[in-house]
Design a protein around this motif. Structure first.
Motif, PDB file in Angstrom:
ATOM      1  N   LEU A   1     -10.767   6.789  17.556  1.00 26.68           N
ATOM      2  CA  LEU A   1     -11.837   7.425  16.856  1.00 26.68           C
ATOM      3  C   LEU A   1     -12.833   7.114  15.734  1.00 26.68           C
ATOM      4  O   LEU A   1     -13.968   7.875  15.753  1.00 26.68           O
ATOM      5  CB  LEU A   1     -11.095   8.894  16.527  1.00 26.68           C
ATOM      6  CG  LEU A   1     -10.600   9.756  17.716  1.00 26.68           C
ATOM      7  CD1 LEU A   1      -9.859  10.834  17.056  1.00 26.68           C
ATOM      8  CD2 LEU A   1     -11.655  10.447  18.501  1.00 26.68           C
TER       9      LEU A   1
ATOM     10  N   TRP B   1     -16.747  13.292  16.664  1.00 28.62           N
ATOM     11  CA  TRP B   1     -15.552  13.476  17.242  1.00 28.62           C
ATOM     12  C   TRP B   1     -14.054  13.324  16.499  1.00 28.62           C
ATOM     13  O   TRP B   1     -13.325  14.010  16.681  1.00 28.62           O
ATOM     14  CB  TRP B   1     -15.630  12.178  18.497  1.00 28.62           C
ATOM     15  CG  TRP B   1     -16.343  12.256  19.653  1.00 28.62           C
ATOM     16  CD1 TRP B   1     -17.501  13.389  19.543  1.00 28.62           C
ATOM     17  CD2 TRP B   1     -16.135  11.701  20.925  1.00 28.62           C
ATOM     18  NE1 TRP B   1     -18.248  13.129  20.737  1.00 28.62           N
ATOM     19  CE2 TRP B   1     -17.500  12.246  21.613  1.00 28.62           C
ATOM     20  CE3 TRP B   1     -15.430  10.910  21.217  1.00 28.62           C
ATOM     21  CZ2 TRP B   1     -17.513  11.755  22.882  1.00 28.62           C
ATOM     22  CZ3 TRP B   1     -15.616  10.448  22.667  1.00 28.62           C
ATOM     23  CH2 TRP B   1     -16.758  11.001  23.454  1.00 28.62           C
TER      24      TRP B   1
ATOM     25  N   ALA C   1     -11.378  16.451  16.396  1.00 32.40           N
ATOM     26  CA  ALA C   1      -9.990  16.153  16.812  1.00 32.40           C
ATOM     27  C   ALA C   1      -9.116  16.508  15.629  1.00 32.40           C
ATOM     28  O   ALA C   1      -7.807  17.209  15.746  1.00 32.40           O
ATOM     29  CB  ALA C   1      -9.967  14.698  17.228  1.00 32.40           C
TER      30      ALA C   1
END
Length: 524
Positions: free
Chosen positions: A48, A55, A59
């Motif tokens: 990530l 993102w 998350a």
């Protein structure tokens, strides 16, 4: 004191492994499985850090929110699973509430769930390898998030402690945790479909959660990485205030629990004769009435039937997703096969109360017949509905005779086989008052062997009915369909009476031996 309680917790867990080799093997497999999942999570967090901006933040907020929510809900559903440091055990010691709170908080962090959550939480820092500020702040935020998980879990648990001591609450929670497990496949598919639909809205959902106690702590590193310093400061205030409030609620719950007397379920009083009015005043009627009382009041009996109403749900879901209707035709026979096995555990459910059947000189045939009578009162209508209703919906009433004959034939034959098997083998079952879905230690293999043995014998005895049903379905012959109904009911009833007779003789011969085994199983 913290070290002492922590060593006590780990010592109890390790002693449990030393008592059972299979439990140790299961723990090792579970540990390896957990480490594998943890490795995947860490690898995902690292990836990530190289993903598009936002993102990692989305998350972290969504994953952290789900984690906090899980820490609150899972202990409520699985209350009583770990009683090593329960208040019932600690109440008798003169431990101040403040010291006990610190000790339990540390034990929570260093327990298996706490360690896994801490490692995963600290690993979120790996998502910010390209931002030094977020990389430094992320572990501290993770610690706040983990402490929030533990404090929230303990606070809610202490607030609802009075409910946890009530039998009906424990039974309801057992059902609530067991049903999703049975429906895991449909639920996963539905959740996956839902996520694919709302995938574009996940960042907005994460933004909303980031201003709540669920996601505030997990949002701070991403906000700093994106240059939202004021938002990060505000969310730090939300996270710390949430943690302080949860610790205060937990502390008050601990203080109240330390001085509160232990609570138990109050005995219930019966009015009138209840089921004893429904059956004739004969030995068989008395056993049937007693069995009816158990079926109505003992959750272990109802727990054995929890899969029955879920069979149509699974069949409908699979039929809709696969486009095939064959499972809908099989609902009746499958329900019949499940119901026939329930009779195998009734003596085990009696426990030492089975002595009443022996001390009164009750004949084995009356015992077998009474239990079958009660079970048949709701099993036969259930199989009728499970067979006929899907066929009405599918507009295939021509298949009613063959499928009804198959379902009733298998079930009645199974009742006869179970009437004998339950006098030969005692099925390991939960003790009275325990969760109906709690398996006695080391009983999984024994239960599976007995269940499969009864099914194999029952299907072998019902082979003529099964063969006729297959022939009728392949050829489409109406005559063979009606013949299946006649043979299924006739042969099943004959084998049922044979099973009652053989099982009664076996019970007369082995009754004292069975009672001795039941007493050993209950520790009496």
């Amino acid at each position: 004191m913290v070290a002492h309680l922590l060593s006590l917790r780990w010592r109890v867990m390790l002693n449990g492994f030393s008592r059972s080799t299979w439990q140790l093997v299961a723990a090792i497999i579970g540990l390896l499985y957990g480490l594998g999942i943890l490795g995947v999570v860490v690898a995902g967090l690292v990836s990530l850090s190289f993903a598009p901006e936002g993102w990692a933040w989305t998350a972290a907020v969504l994953g952290g929110s789900v984690t906090v929510l899980g820490w609150v809900l899972v202990p409520l559903l699985l209350r009583g699973l770990d009683q090593t440091l329960s208040m019932d055990k600690l109440r008798s010691f003169p431990i101040p509430a403040d010291r006990l709170l610190v000790a339990l908080l540390v034990c929570g962090v260093l327990g298996v769930p706490g360690l896994v959550t801490t490692i995963a939480g600290v690993a979120t820092a790996l998502s910010w390898l390209r931002d030094p500020v977020a990389l430094i702040v992320a572990p501290f935020c993770a610690v706040v998030g983990v402490l929030t998980c533990i404090a929230a879990s303990r606070a809610v648990e202490s607030i609802t402690a009075s409910f946890g001591n009530k039998r009906r609450y424990r039974e309801l929670m057992s059902v609530l945790i067991f049903v999703p497990l049975l429906l895991a496949f449909p639920l996963i598919s539905i959740i996956g479909s839902g996520l694919s639909v709302i995938g574009g809205d996940l960042p907005e959902i994460a933004r909303t959660l980031s201003f709540t106690p669920l996601g505030a702590a997990w949002s701070i590193p991403g906000d700093l990485a994106a240059g939202r310093g004021l938002e990060a400061l505000a969310k730090a205030g939300i996270a710390l205030a949430t943690l302080a409030l949860l610790l205060l609620l937990w502390r008050r719950g601990l203080a109240a629990s330390l001085i509160a007397p232990p609570t138990t379920d109050s005995a219930t009083t019966s009015k009138g004769l209840g089921p004893f009015r429904w059956f004739p005043a004969t030995p068989t009627g008395a056993v049937a009435a007693r069995a009816a009382v158990y079926w109505l009041r003992d959750p272990r009996y109802g727990g054995s039937l929890i899969t029955v109403p879920l069979i149509p749900v699974l069949a409908i879901f699979i039929s809709v997703t696969s486009g095939s209707d064959w499972l809908l035709y099989a609902i009746g026979p499958v329900v019949g096969a499940l119901l026939m096995i329930t009779l195998s555990a009734e003596i085990s459910y009696d426990g030492t109360a089975f002595a009443a059947h022996l001390s009164t000189g009750l004949s084995g045939r009356a015992d077998r017949a009474g239990r079958v009578l009660t079970l048949s009162l709701f099993s036969v209508p259930t199989v009728l509905l499970a067979t006929v209703v899907p066929l009405v919906v599918l507009d295939r009433l021509d298949l009613v005779p063959v499928l009804l004959g198959l379902a009733l034939g298998v079930m009645l034959t199974g009742f006869g086989v179970s009437s004998v098997a339950s006098t030969r083998f005692l099925m390991p079952v939960p003790e009275a008052g325990q969760s109906p879905f709690k398996s006695p230690q080391g009983s999984t293999l024994t239960t599976a062997l007995i269940t499969y043995l009864v099914w194999i014998i029952a299907f072998a005895c019902a082979a003529p009915t099964i063969a006729l049903a297959i022939a009728a379905l392949i050829t489409g012959s109406a005559l063979l369909g009606w013949l299946t109904l006649v043979v299924g009911v006739g042969l099943g009833t004959a084998l049922l009476f044979v099973g009652i007779d053989r099982g009664g003789k076996s019970l007369d011969a082995r009754g004292p031996e069975l009672l001795s085994q039941l007493r050993r199983a209950s520790g009496g």
